[in-house]
Design a protein around this motif. Structure first.
Motif, PDB file in Angstrom:
ATOM      1  N   UNK A  98      11.337 -21.623 -43.272  1.00  0.00           N
ATOM      2  CA  UNK A  98      11.521 -21.811 -41.833  1.00  0.00           C
ATOM      3  C   UNK A  98      10.539 -22.865 -41.361  1.00  0.00           C
ATOM      4  N   UNK A  99      10.780 -23.429 -40.197  1.00  0.00           N
ATOM      5  CA  UNK A  99       9.910 -24.494 -39.687  1.00  0.00           C
ATOM      6  C   UNK A  99       8.624 -23.872 -39.154  1.00  0.00           C
ATOM      7  N   UNK A 100       7.587 -24.688 -38.993  1.00  0.00           N
ATOM      8  CA  UNK A 100       6.305 -24.232 -38.501  1.00  0.00           C
ATOM      9  C   UNK A 100       6.374 -23.772 -37.050  1.00  0.00           C
ATOM     10  N   UNK A 101       7.410 -24.207 -36.350  1.00  0.00           N
ATOM     11  CA  UNK A 101       7.525 -23.846 -34.939  1.00  0.00           C
ATOM     12  C   UNK A 101       8.259 -22.526 -34.737  1.00  0.00           C
ATOM     13  N   UNK A 102       8.626 -21.860 -35.821  1.00  0.00           N
ATOM     14  CA  UNK A 102       9.395 -20.609 -35.717  1.00  0.00           C
ATOM     15  C   UNK A 102       8.486 -19.493 -35.211  1.00  0.00           C
ATOM     16  N   UNK A 103       8.909 -18.727 -34.154  1.00  0.00           N
ATOM     17  CA  UNK A 103       8.113 -17.591 -33.684  1.00  0.00           C
ATOM     18  C   UNK A 103       8.000 -16.501 -34.775  1.00  0.00           C
ATOM     19  N   UNK A 104       6.957 -15.756 -34.699  1.00  0.00           N
ATOM     20  CA  UNK A 104       6.704 -14.739 -35.749  1.00  0.00           C
ATOM     21  C   UNK A 104       7.342 -13.404 -35.393  1.00  0.00           C
ATOM     22  N   UNK A 105       8.066 -13.322 -34.291  1.00  0.00           N
ATOM     23  CA  UNK A 105       8.571 -12.044 -33.772  1.00  0.00           C
ATOM     24  C   UNK A 105       9.370 -11.256 -34.792  1.00  0.00           C
ATOM     25  N   UNK A 106      10.167 -11.961 -35.641  1.00  0.00           N
ATOM     26  CA  UNK A 106      11.025 -11.255 -36.607  1.00  0.00           C
ATOM     27  C   UNK A 106      10.265 -10.809 -37.846  1.00  0.00           C
ATOM     28  N   UNK A 107       9.011 -11.229 -37.951  1.00  0.00           N
ATOM     29  CA  UNK A 107       8.248 -10.918 -39.169  1.00  0.00           C
ATOM     30  C   UNK A 107       7.044  -9.987 -38.887  1.00  0.00           C
ATOM     31  N   UNK A 108       7.038  -9.427 -37.707  1.00  0.00           N
ATOM     32  CA  UNK A 108       5.923  -8.493 -37.351  1.00  0.00           C
ATOM     33  C   UNK A 108       6.161  -7.135 -38.020  1.00  0.00           C
ATOM     34  N   UNK A 109       5.082  -6.584 -38.592  1.00  0.00           N
ATOM     35  CA  UNK A 109       5.154  -5.228 -39.173  1.00  0.00           C
ATOM     36  C   UNK A 109       4.699  -4.227 -38.106  1.00  0.00           C
ATOM     37  N   UNK A 110       5.626  -3.350 -37.784  1.00  0.00           N
ATOM     38  CA  UNK A 110       5.343  -2.451 -36.666  1.00  0.00           C
ATOM     39  C   UNK A 110       4.758  -1.095 -37.093  1.00  0.00           C
ATOM     40  N   UNK A 111       4.840  -0.785 -38.376  1.00  0.00           N
ATOM     41  CA  UNK A 111       4.220   0.459 -38.866  1.00  0.00           C
ATOM     42  C   UNK A 111       2.737   0.173 -39.150  1.00  0.00           C
ATOM     43  N   UNK A 112       1.914   0.478 -38.170  1.00  0.00           N
ATOM     44  CA  UNK A 112       0.498   0.102 -38.252  1.00  0.00           C
ATOM     45  C   UNK A 112      -0.395   1.354 -38.199  1.00  0.00           C
ATOM     46  N   UNK A 113      -1.370   1.408 -39.066  1.00  0.00           N
ATOM     47  CA  UNK A 113      -2.366   2.492 -39.015  1.00  0.00           C
ATOM     48  C   UNK A 113      -3.519   2.093 -38.113  1.00  0.00           C
ATOM     49  N   UNK A 114      -3.790   2.905 -37.129  1.00  0.00           N
ATOM     50  CA  UNK A 114      -4.870   2.597 -36.185  1.00  0.00           C
ATOM     51  C   UNK A 114      -5.926   3.699 -36.178  1.00  0.00           C
ATOM     52  N   UNK A 115      -7.123   3.309 -35.716  1.00  0.00           N
ATOM     53  CA  UNK A 115      -8.251   4.244 -35.614  1.00  0.00           C
ATOM     54  C   UNK A 115      -8.947   4.001 -34.288  1.00  0.00           C
ATOM     55  N   UNK A 116      -9.298   5.091 -33.582  1.00  0.00           N
ATOM     56  CA  UNK A 116     -10.031   4.955 -32.321  1.00  0.00           C
ATOM     57  C   UNK A 116     -11.466   4.473 -32.578  1.00  0.00           C
ATOM     58  N   UNK A 117     -11.995   3.714 -31.645  1.00  0.00           N
ATOM     59  CA  UNK A 117     -13.295   3.079 -31.837  1.00  0.00           C
ATOM     60  C   UNK A 117     -14.465   4.070 -31.881  1.00  0.00           C
ATOM     61  N   UNK A 118     -14.292   5.328 -31.373  1.00  0.00           N
ATOM     62  CA  UNK A 118     -15.415   6.275 -31.375  1.00  0.00           C
ATOM     63  C   UNK A 118     -15.439   7.183 -32.607  1.00  0.00           C
TER      64      UNK A 118
END
Length: 693
Positions: free
Chosen positions: A62-82
């Motif tokens: 794909x070209x360098x100007x292609x948005x990354x929206x279709x390649x985002x990974x939405x299953x993300x592990x998060x941790x609270x800052x405290x």
């Protein structure tokens, strides 16, 4: 405890779904990140753009100007800052994802936490912990060694190298057994303590096992110098002494204070005393008390262990008293306090009055009866008697009535004399009345005296009674239990009112008398039976002492015996130096119903009959031998003995000595005063069994 925000990598940039591939590559390259959070227009996390997402877009051409929206990974592990860092490190260690997204409570990303962060934090914490442990070890003066499962040394601190006397590089890799010989014998124990000597220094070694993994164990050895432990113990003991001394100072503070330690050295003196006695302002530390203030006699209380108040003394025209107080730590005397009283306090005024009265009465009563004994003359090794004497010295300081219980011959009168000698009235008279020896019809006149013509046969000009004679001193009423009820009533009035009338008189006479009474009878039982007044009993029984009989303080028998030998040698001109072992055993086996008086009489008889320098068993009276179980020496007329009396006595003596020594023939020989070979000959002669050692 650290939280994750203390060790995370803070976020400087985030991506949005509209960002292009080129923008994502630039951020990942500049920040050296493998994962970049992606947020919506509100700044909340909606996914991540990873290095694998980037590779996927590049491979898809794909070209360098292609948005990354279709390649985002939405299953993300998060941790609270405290969240604390240790919990996060555990989560990262178990996670397949190399980077965690740290969010705040609003769901906005604030940082990244990677496995590299965890490793760096672990290394940093380990270094801090290592530094802290080394500091603890250096401060504690402990030597430390650690081994692997083969017993090879893998760690040793500098203190240990110093103790062992080897450089560090020669210790690492060596067998533990080379430095701790008992090591191989203790490898079956989880933990043990044992002494060790290295280069003439004594150490206590604590050897412990630690787990390397589920199947392997290593060892940790800690070395503690015993001299340092002793020094620490001495310092703690010193602190305890100071705490005890300072508490005593606080509780006994008065006009002037001086404090000494167990070596009789001054450890504290109040400025008021340096002024009163004109001492140098800068007294040297540890100056001996008797070098600068010998008249205070503080060293005296270190020997007696009993608090006391001095007579009146004077300095620069100022009268003062010294209250000498021993300081105890447990049962040990660790110092003394001198309380100097010289200001116009109640105690001082009372003492002045007592002193003035005593001086007036002394001039009037020359030739009056005085006390003859002190507490120093009461001989005893018994703990109960020692406690009794200490209590008696304290009680003597007051004017309270004292009642002394005890069997006949225990020394009740001696104790009464000692109480008077330790009292404030010690310079006054000590008058004794034996209530059992005076007829009842004469007892009242003996107590209170009588006027001229009071009765037929009365002396011209009358006669003063015992209460008159004892004014300013002590009246000792012995055998108080033998007093009639009528006299008891009159005695009670004197005790309550401190005044009386002479027989046949009308003048009220006031007296200042301290009453001490003694009896061998059960007064409480007599009160219940109505033969002794209850009100008088409670008036007399304010302070009571019960002197134990001699059979309950057997340790005193030999101590008193030594005293009697000296007394009767001087009195009767004898030259007795001691006693034989069987004589000693016999007097120890006897119960002494007549107590000290009986013991004294028996010793006087035995020393008169003794034929050489030591008293022997046969010098004892027959009744003592019988009651003590030594009646084999007494042959009744009708008894026909198979052996001559001397041989029978010898056989008994051997048998008794073996019983006392528990069959130990060496000890029996010492008791009998014979050699071992002679004992064997005697055992064969009398066909006595050879007991085992």
């Amino acid at each position: 405890m650290k939280s994750v925000k203390d060790i995370m990598s803070p976020l400087e940039h985030c991506l949005s779904p509209t960002n292009t591939l080129e923008e994502a590559i630039n951020i990942m390259y500049s920040q050296k990140w493998n994962t970049v959070p992606v947020t919506n227009h509100s700044g909340k996390l909606i996914g991540v753009f990873t290095r694998s997402s980037m590779y996927q877009m590049i491979l898809s051409d794909v070209s360098k100007d292609t948005p990354i929206s279709d390649y985002i990974k939405k299953a993300v592990g998060t941790v609270l800052e405290d969240v604390d860092s240790e919990l996060l490190e555990t989560m990262i260690a178990k996670s397949r994802v190399g980077t965690g997204i740290i969010i705040n409570k609003s769901g906005k990303p604030v940082g990244l936490f990677t496995k590299a962060n965890a490793v760096m934090n672990y290394v940093k914490e380990t270094q801090i912990l290592k530094s802290q442990l080394e500091k603890v070890m250096d401060t504690s003066n402990l030597g430390a060694i650690m081994t692997n499962e083969q017993g090879k040394i893998i760690f040793a601190n500098e203190k240990c190298a110093e103790m062992i006397g080897r450089p560090m590089n020669e210790i690492i890799g060596e067998d533990m057994e080379a430095f701790i010989p008992p090591f191989s014998k203790r490898d079956d124990k989880r933990e043990s303590h044992f002494p060790l000597v290295l280069y003439k220094q004594h150490y206590i070694v604590r050897l412990s096992k630690y787990s390397i993994d589920e199947e392997k164990e290593g060892y940790i050895a800690l070395f503690q110098n015993v001299s340092e432990l002793e020094k620490l113990s001495a310092e703690l003991e010193s602190q305890k002494k100071w705490e005890t001394l300072l508490k005593s100072v606080i509780h006994n503070a008065y006009d002037g204070l001086v404090m000494i330690n167990e070596a009789e050295e001054i450890t504290f003196i109040s400025p008021s005393l340096t002024e009163l006695f004109e001492l140098e302002q800068g007294l040297k530390e540890k100056t001996k008390i008797d070098m600068v203030l010998p008249h205070l006699k503080l060293s005296q209380v270190m020997n007696t262990g009993v608090a006391e108040v001095s007579d009146f003394m004077e300095v620069k025209g100022i009268n003062y008293l010294v209250h000498r107080i021993p300081v105890y730590q447990g049962e040990k005397i660790i110092g003394a306090i001198g309380k100097i009283v010289y200001r116009q306090l109640h105690e001082v005024r009372e003492a002045f009055k007592s002193a003035e009265d005593g001086q007036k009465e002394t001039s009037k009563r020359e030739g009056m009866e005085k006390s003859r004994f002190t507490f120093n003359e009461i001989l005893s090794n018994d703990k109960q008697m020692d406690k009794l004497i200490r209590s008696g010295i304290k009680a003597a300081k007051s004017k309270t009535t004292i009642l002394i219980y005890g069997e006949s011959g225990t020394g009740k009168e001696l104790f009464a004399h000692a109480l008077h000698s330790s009292s404030m009235n010690s310079k006054g008279p000590f008058i004794t009345v034996n209530c059992a020896a005076i007829p009842e019809h004469l007892l009242e006149s003996e107590f209170f005296g009588y006027e001229d013509g009071a009765f037929t046969g009365a002396k011209h000009k009358g006669k003063i009674g015992k209460f008159d004679m004892a004014h300013g001193g002590t009246l000792f009423l012995d055998e108080i239990g033998d007093m009639s009820l009528s006299i008891q009533a009159k005695l009670l009035r004197v005790l309550q009112e401190r005044e009386f009338y002479r027989v046949g008189g009308t003048e009220r006479i006031k007296v200042d008398v301290r009453i001490i009474t003694a009896t061998n009878r059960p007064l409480e039982k007599m009160v219940a039976e109505g033969t002794f007044r209850e009100d008088l009993f409670y008036r007399l029984n304010v302070i009571s002492f019960e002197i134990p009989p001699l059979r309950k303080r057997k340790k005193d028998i030999l101590l008193l015996s030594e005293s009697f030998i000296q007394e009767f040698n001087r009195q009767n001109g004898t030259s007795i130096t001691g006693w034989e072992p069987l004589f000693e055993q016999a007097i120890m086996d006897y119960d002494w119903p007549g107590n000290i008086r009986e013991l004294r009489n028996v010793w006087e008889r035995a020393m008169i009959f003794a034929e050489n320098g030591k008293v022997r068993l046969e010098d004892l009276p027959d009744y003592v031998l019988k009651k003590a179980g030594y009646d084999i020496f007494l042959q009744e007329e009708e008894e026909v003995s198979e052996l001559p009396l001397l041989e029978k006595a010898e056989q008994f003596a051997i048998q008794r000595a073996l019983e006392i020594s528990g069959g130990n023939k060496s000890k029996a020989c010492i008791l009998l005063g014979i050699s071992r070979s002679v004992l064997y000959d005697k055992l064969k002669k009398y066909k006595m069994p050879l007991l085992k050692e």
